[in-house]
Scaffold this motif. Structure first.
Motif, PDB file in Angstrom:
ATOM      1  N   LEU A 195      -0.816 -13.188  -6.673  1.00 54.02           N
ATOM      2  CA  LEU A 195       0.405 -12.844  -5.939  1.00 54.02           C
ATOM      3  C   LEU A 195       1.074 -14.131  -5.467  1.00 54.02           C
ATOM      4  O   LEU A 195       0.408 -15.023  -4.959  1.00 54.02           O
ATOM      5  N   PHE A 196       2.401 -14.200  -5.628  1.00 58.81           N
ATOM      6  CA  PHE A 196       3.185 -15.318  -5.105  1.00 58.81           C
ATOM      7  C   PHE A 196       4.054 -14.784  -3.973  1.00 58.81           C
ATOM      8  O   PHE A 196       4.742 -13.784  -4.143  1.00 58.81           O
ATOM      9  N   THR A 197       4.041 -15.466  -2.823  1.00 59.99           N
ATOM     10  CA  THR A 197       4.851 -15.002  -1.696  1.00 59.99           C
ATOM     11  C   THR A 197       5.919 -16.021  -1.345  1.00 59.99           C
ATOM     12  O   THR A 197       5.804 -17.200  -1.660  1.00 59.99           O
ATOM     13  N   ARG A 198       6.968 -15.525  -0.634  1.00 60.86           N
ATOM     14  CA  ARG A 198       8.076 -16.384  -0.178  1.00 60.86           C
ATOM     15  C   ARG A 198       8.660 -17.196  -1.318  1.00 60.86           C
ATOM     16  O   ARG A 198       8.940 -18.393  -1.176  1.00 60.86           O
ATOM     17  N   LEU A 199       8.846 -16.503  -2.453  1.00 54.50           N
ATOM     18  CA  LEU A 199       9.473 -17.127  -3.621  1.00 54.50           C
ATOM     19  C   LEU A 199      10.939 -16.714  -3.632  1.00 54.50           C
ATOM     20  O   LEU A 199      11.274 -15.566  -3.928  1.00 54.50           O
ATOM     21  N   GLU A 200      11.815 -17.642  -3.299  1.00 54.31           N
ATOM     22  CA  GLU A 200      13.245 -17.331  -3.256  1.00 54.31           C
ATOM     23  C   GLU A 200      13.756 -17.044  -4.667  1.00 54.31           C
ATOM     24  O   GLU A 200      13.223 -17.553  -5.654  1.00 54.31           O
TER      25      GLU A 200
ATOM     26  N   ALA B 144       6.224 -12.249  -6.169  1.00 55.04           N
ATOM     27  CA  ALA B 144       6.078 -12.138  -7.624  1.00 55.04           C
ATOM     28  C   ALA B 144       4.601 -11.903  -7.926  1.00 55.04           C
ATOM     29  O   ALA B 144       3.720 -12.345  -7.179  1.00 55.04           O
ATOM     30  N   ILE B 145       4.357 -11.194  -9.019  1.00 57.81           N
ATOM     31  CA  ILE B 145       2.981 -10.874  -9.390  1.00 57.81           C
ATOM     32  C   ILE B 145       2.742 -11.298 -10.831  1.00 57.81           C
ATOM     33  O   ILE B 145       3.576 -11.069 -11.702  1.00 57.81           O
ATOM     34  N   LEU B 146       1.594 -11.933 -11.044  1.00 52.31           N
ATOM     35  CA  LEU B 146       1.206 -12.393 -12.381  1.00 52.31           C
ATOM     36  C   LEU B 146      -0.072 -11.664 -12.779  1.00 52.31           C
ATOM     37  O   LEU B 146      -1.006 -11.565 -11.975  1.00 52.31           O
ATOM     38  N   HIS B 147      -0.103 -11.132 -14.010  1.00 51.80           N
ATOM     39  CA  HIS B 147      -1.296 -10.449 -14.534  1.00 51.80           C
ATOM     40  C   HIS B 147      -1.597  -9.119 -13.864  1.00 51.80           C
ATOM     41  O   HIS B 147      -2.760  -8.720 -13.753  1.00 51.80           O
ATOM     42  N   GLY B 148      -0.603  -8.423 -13.395  1.00 52.76           N
ATOM     43  CA  GLY B 148      -0.779  -7.063 -12.888  1.00 52.76           C
ATOM     44  C   GLY B 148      -1.536  -6.959 -11.578  1.00 52.76           C
ATOM     45  O   GLY B 148      -1.901  -7.962 -10.958  1.00 52.76           O
ATOM     46  N   SER B 149      -1.771  -5.721 -11.157  1.00 54.14           N
ATOM     47  CA  SER B 149      -2.379  -5.474  -9.849  1.00 54.14           C
ATOM     48  C   SER B 149      -3.896  -5.338  -9.950  1.00 54.14           C
ATOM     49  O   SER B 149      -4.463  -5.259 -11.044  1.00 54.14           O
ATOM     50  N   LEU B 150      -4.511  -5.327  -8.779  1.00 52.51           N
ATOM     51  CA  LEU B 150      -5.969  -5.167  -8.691  1.00 52.51           C
ATOM     52  C   LEU B 150      -6.340  -3.681  -8.770  1.00 52.51           C
ATOM     53  O   LEU B 150      -5.464  -2.812  -8.708  1.00 52.51           O
ATOM     54  N   ALA B 151      -7.637  -3.416  -8.865  1.00 52.41           N
ATOM     55  CA  ALA B 151      -8.117  -2.040  -9.017  1.00 52.41           C
ATOM     56  C   ALA B 151      -7.771  -1.191  -7.787  1.00 52.41           C
ATOM     57  O   ALA B 151      -7.728  -1.706  -6.665  1.00 52.41           O
ATOM     58  N   LYS B 152      -7.525   0.069  -8.004  1.00 50.26           N
ATOM     59  CA  LYS B 152      -7.172   1.021  -6.955  1.00 50.26           C
ATOM     60  C   LYS B 152      -8.296   1.141  -5.918  1.00 50.26           C
ATOM     61  O   LYS B 152      -9.476   1.161  -6.263  1.00 50.26           O
ATOM     62  N   GLN B 153      -7.920   1.209  -4.644  1.00 53.48           N
ATOM     63  CA  GLN B 153      -8.877   1.288  -3.546  1.00 53.48           C
ATOM     64  C   GLN B 153      -8.576   2.478  -2.657  1.00 53.48           C
ATOM     65  O   GLN B 153      -7.408   2.872  -2.530  1.00 53.48           O
ATOM     66  N   PRO B 154      -9.579   3.030  -1.974  1.00 53.60           N
ATOM     67  CA  PRO B 154      -9.294   4.105  -1.028  1.00 53.60           C
ATOM     68  C   PRO B 154      -8.621   3.550   0.229  1.00 53.60           C
ATOM     69  O   PRO B 154      -8.910   2.415   0.644  1.00 53.60           O
ATOM     70  N   GLY B 155      -7.761   4.372   0.826  1.00 50.69           N
ATOM     71  CA  GLY B 155      -7.088   3.936   2.049  1.00 50.69           C
ATOM     72  C   GLY B 155      -5.579   4.039   1.933  1.00 50.69           C
ATOM     73  O   GLY B 155      -5.008   3.607   0.938  1.00 50.69           O
ATOM     74  N   ARG B 156      -4.940   4.656   2.963  1.00 45.63           N
ATOM     75  CA  ARG B 156      -3.480   4.794   2.957  1.00 45.63           C
ATOM     76  C   ARG B 156      -2.907   4.057   4.166  1.00 45.63           C
ATOM     77  O   ARG B 156      -3.386   4.214   5.293  1.00 45.63           O
ATOM     78  N   ILE B 157      -1.868   3.299   3.914  1.00 47.50           N
ATOM     79  CA  ILE B 157      -1.255   2.503   4.996  1.00 47.50           C
ATOM     80  C   ILE B 157       0.174   2.983   5.226  1.00 47.50           C
ATOM     81  O   ILE B 157       0.946   3.135   4.281  1.00 47.50           O
ATOM     82  N   ALA B 158       0.525   3.195   6.508  1.00 45.84           N
ATOM     83  CA  ALA B 158       1.906   3.517   6.864  1.00 45.84           C
ATOM     84  C   ALA B 158       2.592   2.246   7.343  1.00 45.84           C
ATOM     85  O   ALA B 158       2.040   1.520   8.176  1.00 45.84           O
ATOM     86  N   LEU B 159       3.788   1.994   6.796  1.00 46.69           N
ATOM     87  CA  LEU B 159       4.572   0.825   7.201  1.00 46.69           C
ATOM     88  C   LEU B 159       5.789   1.319   7.965  1.00 46.69           C
ATOM     89  O   LEU B 159       6.598   2.069   7.415  1.00 46.69           O
ATOM     90  N   LEU B 160       5.952   0.873   9.213  1.00 41.38           N
ATOM     91  CA  LEU B 160       7.074   1.317  10.041  1.00 41.38           C
ATOM     92  C   LEU B 160       7.980   0.128  10.334  1.00 41.38           C
ATOM     93  O   LEU B 160       7.487  -0.971  10.598  1.00 41.38           O
ATOM     94  N   THR B 161       9.299   0.352  10.310  1.00 41.97           N
ATOM     95  CA  THR B 161      10.189  -0.705  10.798  1.00 41.97           C
ATOM     96  C   THR B 161      11.047  -0.144  11.917  1.00 41.97           C
ATOM     97  O   THR B 161      11.424   1.027  11.916  1.00 41.97           O
ATOM     98  N   ALA B 162      11.379  -1.041  12.880  1.00 42.28           N
ATOM     99  CA  ALA B 162      12.241  -0.627  13.984  1.00 42.28           C
ATOM    100  C   ALA B 162      13.693  -0.576  13.537  1.00 42.28           C
ATOM    101  O   ALA B 162      14.440   0.296  13.933  1.00 42.28           O
TER     102      ALA B 162
END
Lengths: 223, 223, 223, 223, 223, 223, 223, 223
Positions: free
Chosen positions: B49-54, B78-96
């Motif tokens: 994973l690449f972060t803060r790539l303008e 940006a992502i190189l070579h696809g994602s990692l294996a699926k994992q259990p767990g659900r995350i809620a993302l909230l914005t104000a």
């Protein structure tokens, strides 16, 4: 007029701005205060409020001046020559935690001194939202709302999003770490996402009361 | 081992801490980044994973490296070579607010890359409390909650007072005056009156996602 | 509901967020505290934790209320009506120096009160890295790790780079000059180069424990 | 209700707090804004105010949405669907210097949109006290006074010492060195020696207007 | 001596403090710089180092002065009239991340100009401790160690706890949120729990090199 | 190894970094200190330095431990088991004012404990430049110079511009207003216009001594 | 000259800068002070001023030295060997509140010691502008004006806009919240919109007096 | 007088305070400036100074107004209608580095405009003390000394310890890291150990000149 080191009590202030000058005792020498109180005692028609008067300071002054002061320790206020005439307007005072009480009490004593009636709702912090919700309709029946809160000060935007009244935020200096001194609460209140919140200096319960008095003067300005 | 100026990508990190190293692109020269990507391309079994790539930086890099990067501009990831294996767990993302979206999106992209499923609830600021209240039961069905908020960040304590889950606060740098740079939101979150709120650096959506991954690893640790 | 100045203890909190409200004693008048404790004494089924209760305050309160409080001076905590039911989950508490002990102890007492088992590893500062290294495998067997550190707080990223668990950083206010008040440790922790470190307010051992409780609730959420 | 990334415009706000939600454009993507405006266009009965809309942003949006926006560049505000119904109450807007004009104009445009009449008095800084003095009697005939000032913000206490009305201070970010960013003006206003001054976030002309609207609602609350 | 606006290059400095004056180009007008370089060109026996010379500035100056400058863009340094005589002493330069390279390079170029030999070890951040550990024995063979690190700057105390040499910390301004500007790294380094760490201003690679030169002068002071 | 709350004295430190661990007493409980001293007493071959030991704390400890401590009140240091072996190297300690003496004394006691000889030059502030000038040639005969100064800390750049030796700046917390706490001196030293000044945390005389020890180890590193 | 820890009183200062060195007592040990006073007693031709001498410190010193000191508690100053010769020049000292008196008094005592005549005008804060206005013509007859004010420090720009004389601002540390420590007053004074205001460190009444002395020396510089 | 948005140029200022109002152009719209200049052009007897006028702004204004402005780019000042009458008094302007020149030039242009003669001594930083020493006797022949310095600002106390004249410090915003923005220089100057140094806001060369004008007015006040 000759140069002088004397305190100049502003007797004309009530006429100019609708409120008498209050005497901030913090940082003042007791000798200076005692001299001032003696002068004020000669004007029994001028009720005067003293703020930030610590218990120790009060006890020392009591010995030096003959006129009894009406002193209340939690708010650290004293009153000389009774209160001002009764005025229309009801103010609700809210605190987020128990530790914000002394600031809310300073505001309450000031408002009562100025002739206004008040209701105090303590310990309404949003970590237990039901405490606010079961009081909100009673609060809505007041003309002005004062919110004293420290730490994240999140009570202010929640109240501001529910009510149409003027809402005055007073950040308090309680808490430790980043909360210490009240700057996190101050900045949180200034940055409030609720529309039209106004903010006072940290711990300035007296100022919040004066701001409410200015607002409530609008009730008298109608034809 | 001889002295070297080369970037040392930490291939062993996933094994040590359960997550691969991500490449923070901010403040890095494109020449250095291009060289690193070429090296990483030779390890197609390692998703990165690449972060803060303008966007500009991304377009320049695209020309220099042959392997296509999966780029998303709002989150600047940006992502190189696809994602990692699926994992259990659900995350809620909230914005104000809407302006907190890019931070929440960075967290979401990171979590999806790490194999977790997410739900995003935007614009729940407490100035209109009903927006949170009509979603709270759905949010409660998630394992971890991430709250991205700027200014007074009051969404955090309200959420924290209603839910028993881990709640991760990410202050955002939106706003002006005292909000500018995100310090009012940071301090408000650290001072939160709700019990057990944890806080990330300002705008650190990536870090919030990693923290959630650490927490969700507990779901796999049972006998 | 009528306006009231009373403290409103949030008896419903445990049901809402899985933890009872704790009573922060700092900044509260002893009269108010004594009144509150008397009320709480009438609910012997509700165990309550008191935090930041100074020894002097404790001794004064002891005289005023009949029910004995279980007081521990280094952590400045007191417990009324015993601890909560035992829960699954082990927490490791690490300190960088001896002076961080009181913060770690506050976290430990809170966790024990909430029903969790803990291990405390003191004095692991990275200036002598072997102290951490000879304990790291034992630490790895815990579900959550809490790191209390002041000054440069460098123990946090080193631990975070070696373990996959949730790691909670608590900056402490020890030290002088730029360390004074804990802001250097707070900023260092927020800026941590290790992925997914979460941070509490300065000296907030209680909050770190509550955050761990939220995380460990995931252990009970499986089918 | 399903999770969503959409902006949630709070149509119920006007009913709750007496003012519609305004759209803060700073920090928002133009794609998001255009989508929102299209939605708002379908509710022509809802006048909406846009704040902090830069000229460039405005020009780009104009191309994307068909409904014309009433845009004013100095205040960076735009209005959709005209203004709200006329309300009783006159507000005086004072600036210390010419550079504070854009903040005062933002307040003025907001108040006019909300239905209130305003008078603007520019360049009254106390370094030339006569400029205030020759306007003070006209200013006194207004119900609420807003003071926009940067640097030492000394206009606020002088005005506050002469008038009995509510006085709202808006610190501005003009100036260099210690004035830069508006923090000297903010702190000066919060520390004001005049009784009952209330303060907004730096450059928050919109918030000052909303605060005035809350205060002026008192004029309608009489029997 | 008459009053003058001219730059006064301190030709006597090398004799006084063992190092020539370097020309800091940041904040200087190109006209002033060009004039100064012309004057320096007339003293070919005086090698001069230019620091913080941006690429654009360099290209403009190149056109104006005839003598070629040895320019290196990452470190933003230029050298006129070659390097100084070779000196005994080896310096190890360590960086925590790739983004700290430009600061380490400024130190390296300065040291090479002053006649010292250096080794650069990039990307040794403690989140992957093995990267430091596999180089530590080579690093130990140097006389002075310079550590350039941003964010939590935790590389400094770990290195300082493992080596007996002088260790010079240079905080870097990389990172966002609390890291932005380098203050978190600066405070972390000043608060370092490792004994005897010395610290430079943020991003001051040149100063770190000069400090090393002062220390290495001790190697020549023996009988 | 089992979890433990005990202080872990780092007996191996002297071997690793050439200096023994010192015991910072500030912020440590006397019970903990007394226990540690008893353990250290069983290792009479290990001389130990105690820093920041207040007079009151010292007197209490004296009663609890049998081994006499060599205590010096101005520097707040105590020594157990005598000093370390004599080492080559002379250090000059300079103070700008009389009030900086306690910091310089802490450095001096540390250096003497470590086996180095020192000279102390007090009260050389640049407001009376002759005081420095009449001592400069004697100072020049030392290997390392430590400058303790508060307020504007201007002694540091003047000394740094006159000498080629390593110069270590220790900002002190003396003074009021902007000087209070030592931040003005710290920033002034970090921003020093003299080349290669290195800086310690505020009031960190002990650290300055350790830094000097690291530098003077170069004197032993020659073939 | 041999190394020495002695205080070096700068007897030559009066000749160099027209004023003798004053002894700042804050932060100095009484043993050191007593020794210094004994030395100064042997030079009865050198009048000396002691500043920031607390009452307790003074009483202890009185017992140790035989020569009587002329001590004044509010200004915390003491004088040895009488005052200096009378000089031309009149200084007006203004305070905004009663609590600023001790700072103004320190300036007054210093000026009287240096031979200048002064007038003190207390309690002229702009919240009651008439207090300044009824004294302004008398103040105008002085050569230099010193303004001591805390909180918003608004007295400075108002005075500066009315007078052509040199005006010296001394921010004071009175007040709470954002005023606490004097930084709001300091920044307000530095940002003053009145032309040519000069500013001293917080509470530095002594410095203001010395600045006035430097200015008044111009009165003697004419042919 | 009716409400107005116009700039109110204070034509009476010269009479009140001995100096005309200057027009600060920073933060002002060019439309507003052009309108003001047109008004000022109708009063050719009033010379006016414009400060902080960037080159671009100047070029745009030149096209809009017919009267030629005397513009100087380094100081960013423009003059309309020539200079004021010649006055007695000589001012020395000192800079620590070349980069401080623009601030010193702003002061110089202001003083020349006001009718005073000046001498500029650039690049006298104390890292090469001889540069100050070889000019000190010439500097001593001036009535007032202005010192512009950034970073450690150590030139101020050295000059202040050598001269009896009024010395005005202007901190400059040059430098990076802790120097950035000028706060290290500002605090260093306020904390100056030399007696009676007065300080301006960061980069306020104009204000320093005005302060000098106030001081030099004393030269005319003698009988």
């Amino acid at each position: 007029m000759i140069p002088t080191e004397h305190t100049r009590y502003d007797f004309a202030r009530a006429q100019r701005i609708g409120m008498p000058e209050a005497v901030l005792c913090e940082g003042k020498d007791n000798t200076v205060l005692a001299k001032l109180i003696k002068e004020l005692c000669e004007r029994p028609d001028h009720p005067v409020l003293f703020t930030r008067l610590e218990n120790d300071q009060y006890l020392q002054l009591s010995d030096q001046v003959r006129t009894p002061l009406d002193y209340e320790p939690l708010s650290r206020t004293a009153i000389l020559h009774g209160s001002l005439a009764k005025q229309p307007g009801r103010i609700a005072l809210l605190t987020a935690g128990t530790a914000d009480l002394s600031v809310a009490k300073e505001a309450q004593r000031t408002l009562n001194f100025m002739g206004y009636s008040t209701s105090l709702f303590a310990d309404l912090g949003v970590a237990g939202l039901w405490r606010l919700m079961e009081n909100i309709e009673v609060i809505r029946q007041h003309d002005v709302v004062i919110v004293a809160a420290g730490m994240d000060a999140a009570l202010l935007p929640v109240v501001g999003g529910l009510l149409a009244q003027p809402v005055i935020g007073v950040p308090t200096s309680i808490g430790y770490g980043v909360s210490s001194g009240g700057h996190s609460a101050l900045h949180s209140m200034l940055a409030s996402c609720a529309q039209g919140m106004v903010v006072m200096n940290i711990d300035n319960g007296f100022g919040a009361a004066c701001a409410a008095v200015r607002m409530l003067s609008l009730l008298r300005s109608l034809p």
